[in-house]
Design a protein around this motif. Structure first.
Motif, PDB file in Angstrom:
ATOM      1  N   GLU A 180       0.823  -1.226   0.000  1.00 46.60           N
ATOM      2  CA  GLU A 180       0.000   0.000   0.000  1.00 46.60           C
ATOM      3  C   GLU A 180       0.851   1.268   0.000  1.00 46.60           C
ATOM      4  OE1 GLU A 180      -2.305  -3.363   1.578  1.00 46.60           O
ATOM      5  OE2 GLU A 180      -0.368  -2.492   2.109  1.00 46.60           O
ATOM      6  N   LEU A 181       2.109   1.154   0.432  1.00 47.09           N
ATOM      7  CA  LEU A 181       2.962   2.345   0.507  1.00 47.09           C
ATOM      8  C   LEU A 181       3.259   2.924  -0.880  1.00 47.09           C
ATOM      9  CD1 LEU A 181       4.585   4.145   2.431  1.00 47.09           C
ATOM     10  CD2 LEU A 181       6.528   2.610   2.119  1.00 47.09           C
ATOM     11  N   ARG A 183       1.224   3.293  -3.348  1.00 44.87           N
ATOM     12  CA  ARG A 183       0.142   4.199  -3.719  1.00 44.87           C
ATOM     13  C   ARG A 183       0.123   5.458  -2.860  1.00 44.87           C
ATOM     14  NH1 ARG A 183      -4.475   4.839  -1.320  1.00 44.87           N
ATOM     15  NH2 ARG A 183      -4.148   2.952  -0.074  1.00 44.87           N
ATOM     16  N   ILE A 184       0.502   5.332  -1.605  1.00 48.23           N
ATOM     17  CA  ILE A 184       0.412   6.476  -0.680  1.00 48.23           C
ATOM     18  C   ILE A 184       1.519   7.485  -0.948  1.00 48.23           C
ATOM     19  CG2 ILE A 184       0.525   7.121   1.753  1.00 48.23           C
ATOM     20  CD1 ILE A 184      -0.676   4.328   2.377  1.00 48.23           C
ATOM     21  N   GLN A 186       4.174   8.889  -3.553  1.00 47.54           N
ATOM     22  CA  GLN A 186       4.462   8.876  -4.988  1.00 47.54           C
ATOM     23  C   GLN A 186       5.907   9.242  -5.291  1.00 47.54           C
ATOM     24  OE1 GLN A 186       2.286   7.838  -7.217  1.00 47.54           O
ATOM     25  NE2 GLN A 186       0.612   7.589  -5.744  1.00 47.54           N
ATOM     26  N   TYR A 191       9.880   8.153  -0.768  1.00 41.51           N
ATOM     27  CA  TYR A 191       9.639   6.726  -0.548  1.00 41.51           C
ATOM     28  C   TYR A 191      10.867   6.075   0.074  1.00 41.51           C
ATOM     29  CZ  TYR A 191       7.974   1.992  -1.540  1.00 41.51           C
ATOM     30  OH  TYR A 191       7.557   0.694  -1.423  1.00 41.51           O
ATOM     31  N   VAL A 217      -0.801  12.585   4.651  1.00 35.71           N
ATOM     32  CA  VAL A 217      -0.170  11.382   4.099  1.00 35.71           C
ATOM     33  C   VAL A 217       0.350  10.489   5.218  1.00 35.71           C
ATOM     34  CG1 VAL A 217       1.678  10.539   2.596  1.00 35.71           C
ATOM     35  CG2 VAL A 217       0.434  12.620   1.992  1.00 35.71           C
ATOM     36  N   GLU A 220      -2.585   8.564   6.670  1.00 33.66           N
ATOM     37  CA  GLU A 220      -3.000   7.479   5.777  1.00 33.66           C
ATOM     38  C   GLU A 220      -2.018   6.320   5.821  1.00 33.66           C
ATOM     39  OE1 GLU A 220      -4.272   6.898   1.064  1.00 33.66           O
ATOM     40  OE2 GLU A 220      -3.465   8.819   1.797  1.00 33.66           O
ATOM     41  N   LEU A 221      -0.725   6.637   5.920  1.00 29.81           N
ATOM     42  CA  LEU A 221       0.305   5.584   5.980  1.00 29.81           C
ATOM     43  C   LEU A 221       0.132   4.723   7.226  1.00 29.81           C
ATOM     44  CD1 LEU A 221       4.027   6.052   5.111  1.00 29.81           C
ATOM     45  CD2 LEU A 221       3.433   4.982   7.264  1.00 29.81           C
ATOM     46  N   ALA A 224      -2.868   2.468   6.901  1.00 29.41           N
ATOM     47  CA  ALA A 224      -2.658   1.361   5.964  1.00 29.41           C
ATOM     48  C   ALA A 224      -1.705   0.324   6.529  1.00 29.41           C
ATOM     49  CB  ALA A 224      -2.121   1.905   4.633  1.00 29.41           C
ATOM     50  N   SER A 228      -2.425  -3.785   6.446  1.00 29.02           N
ATOM     51  CA  SER A 228      -1.727  -4.157   5.218  1.00 29.02           C
ATOM     52  C   SER A 228      -1.830  -5.653   4.953  1.00 29.02           C
ATOM     53  CB  SER A 228      -0.258  -3.753   5.312  1.00 29.02           C
ATOM     54  OG  SER A 228       0.443  -4.175   4.169  1.00 29.02           O
TER      55      SER A 228
END
Length: 555
Positions: A180-181, A183-184, A186, A191, A217, A220-221, A224, A228
């Motif tokens: 999922e990371l 998509r979160i 970019q 990253y 962000v 959301e991380l 997720a 996960s």
């Protein structure tokens, strides 16, 4: 006479003793050493050597000659240098075959004639001065060299490729643990920093990512990471992934430093080209051309399609349209233009870029005034192209729509005019027109009646017979229609659905029927007359036949 001799170590003066050449024992004493001026360092030696190449005396040489050449004649190896010394120092100079022969002899016995100057010292001096002089002859300068730009832009492109490759490898590798990371987050650098800080996704809830990611962000991380669906990885895998992240981060830092270096070099070497197309596009043009001087020799049409050679040759081979732009497509001015104007702007930009390149390569000024001026002109050209379509659609030929305020109560002179008449619906009536047209028809029909009167009686009889035949056919058709209508059953619903006929229509139908009946009566009278005439003729024919029969029988 004195002889001037230049050495890598300094300048030397020799006195001519040609009178002693008469004796063989004194041949070795043809010249004698008089004075020597030593260079302090390599820079002074290079300055003196470059001045001599340009046939100009340096400052040290002028001082040396003033001190030791008063009232003497000076032999030189360069006639132009002798003329310059004679003009500035008022010293008589000689350049002939005899002087050249003396200089050749001095060169062969230099270490013997100058005391303290050995061969082991003269060789490194000569080598160092020759290298410095070669660099000067090649116009080498640490402040202005395009070779560094060519190498820097090539390395920058290679770093971009490597960074993209490594970043995608991190995403695929770490995606097995935390898919999922991808998509979160970019950005590739963010990253890599997030993966290096977090490690196992179970640590996400305890860590603070505020320095790397925005607050939404980060939230959301963390959400997720709890739910996960990735697989578990061990510490050894995470260690290798973090080392790859370190490589990506170090390469990104070096790329930023290299870009700053390239930017400063471009502003120094090609300031006008940089002002027009930017650092990266300008550096790629120089690298593609080989050097700034080679690029300055190219016309604007070649600069426009540099980087699109493959497409150009393919278009020429297949007889299709040639490309409009190459590397110059990535310039900001071309990017701002609409798709239909990109070709025009790229052509104009290439022409201005060719002028800017020549100013940078061959001009003496080191500012970017030419580039800034041309950029302003191109921006104005782009605005004119964008406004041109609007002007055409508005009916103006100069590119700007002319819109005037409309006032119905004023005319051009400024005075008031009468208001427009209101709409009169009574003008739509056509009754008056019908009466007038009827009168015209009567006028037209009057002479026609006279003509009919003048027609011969035979033609009238033929016309009457044709009209009678047509009337009979019409009667038969009407009888058939009436019989068919009578045979069809009429339902009550149909009678109910039939709308009542207005009175005016009924009156019109009655008038038509009366007119038809009157016409039929007239036609019937004509038929009766014809029948009577035929019946009267028949008995006459019968009486004649009877008389003939009687005569035959009597005979």
């Amino acid at each position: 006479m004195l002889v001037l001799f230049e050495t890598p170590a300094g300048f030397a003066l020799f006195k001519d003793l040609s009178k002693e050449f008469l004796a063989a024992d004194s041949a070795r004493k043809v010249v004698s050493f008089k004075a020597f001026s030593k260079f302090e360092n390599t820079a002074e030696a290079l300055e003196a050597a470059t001045k001599l190449l340009e046939s100009k005396p340096s400052k040290g040489l002028r001082k040396f000659l003033r001190a030791h050449c008063d009232g003497e004649t000076l032999g030189v190896a360069d006639s132009k240098l002798g003329n310059a010394i004679k003009e500035k120092l008022k010293i008589d100079c000689v350049h002939n075959a005899y002087v050249m022969e003396l200089l050749r002899g001095v060169r062969t016995q230099l270490t013997e004639l100058i005391s303290g100057l050995g061969a082991q010292d003269l060789a490194p001096m000569s080598l160092g001065l020759s290298h410095s002089l070669s660099r000067y002859m090649l116009k080498f300068s640490a402040d202005k060299v395009d070779t560094m730009i060519v190498q820097a832009i090539g390395l920058l492109d290679d770093l971009d490729k490597e960074l993209n490759t490594y970043a995608m490898r991190i995403r695929e590798w770490y995606g097995w643990h935390f898919p999922e990371l991808t998509r979160i987050v970019q950005d590739n650098i963010h990253y890599a920093k997030t993966v290096k800080l977090m490690g196992d996704r179970a640590n996400a809830a305890k860590l603070d990512f505020s320095e790397i990611l925005p607050e939404e962000v980060e939230t959301e991380l963390k959400e997720a990471a709890v739910i996960s669906m990735g697989t578990e990885v061990n510490d050894l895998d995470l260690m290798n992934i973090k080392e790859l992240c370190d490589q990506v981060l170090s390469l990104s830092e070096y790329r930023a430093q290299l870009y700053d270096y390239l930017k400063s070099r471009m502003n120094t070497v090609a300031p006008n080209l940089t002002a027009l197309v930017g650092e990266l596009v300008g550096a790629r043009l120089i690298a593609h051309g080989g050097s700034l001087l080679n690029l300055a020799k190219q016309p604007g049409s070649t600069v426009q399609i540099l980087g699109a050679e493959k497409a150009l040759f393919r278009a020429l081979k297949t007889k299709h349209s040639t490309p409009k732009y190459g590397l110059i497509y990535h310039a900001s001015l071309v990017g701002q233009a609409a798709p239909k104007h990109k070709g025009k702007i790229s052509r104009s930009l290439a022409a201005k870029a060719a002028l800017a390149i020549r100013c940078d390569a061959l001009g003496d000024d080191q500012d970017n005034s030419v580039g800034l001026e041309n950029r302003a002109k191109l921006e104005a050209r782009l605005r004119a192209l964008e406004g041109k379509e609007l002007g055409r659609s508005a009916g103006s030929a100069k590119g700007k729509p002319k819109i005037e305020v409309y006032d119905k109560d004023r005319k051009k002179g400024g005075g008031l005019i009468t208001p427009a008449k209101s709409y009169n619906p009574a003008a739509d009536s056509v009754l008056g027109q019908i009466t007038n047209s009827g009168a015209l028809d009567e006028q037209d029909t009057a002479p026609r009646k006279k003509k009919k009167v003048e027609v011969e009686p035979q033609e009238e009889e033929a016309a009457g017979e044709m009209a009678a035949i047509e009337d009979k056919k019409e009667k038969k058709n009407k009888k058939k229609k009436a019989d068919q209508e009578a045979s069809l059953p009429i339902s009550g619903n149909e009678l109910e659905n039939e709308e009542p006929v207005p009175k005016e229509k009924e009156k019109k139908k009655k008038k038509k029927r009366q007119a038809e009946d009157s016409g039929k009566n007239v036609e019937g009278e004509e038929e009766k007359k014809k029948r009577k005439h035929v019946e009267e003729e028949e008995p006459e024919v019968q009486t004649k036949k009877e008389k003939k029969k009687k005569k035959k029988s009597g005979d």
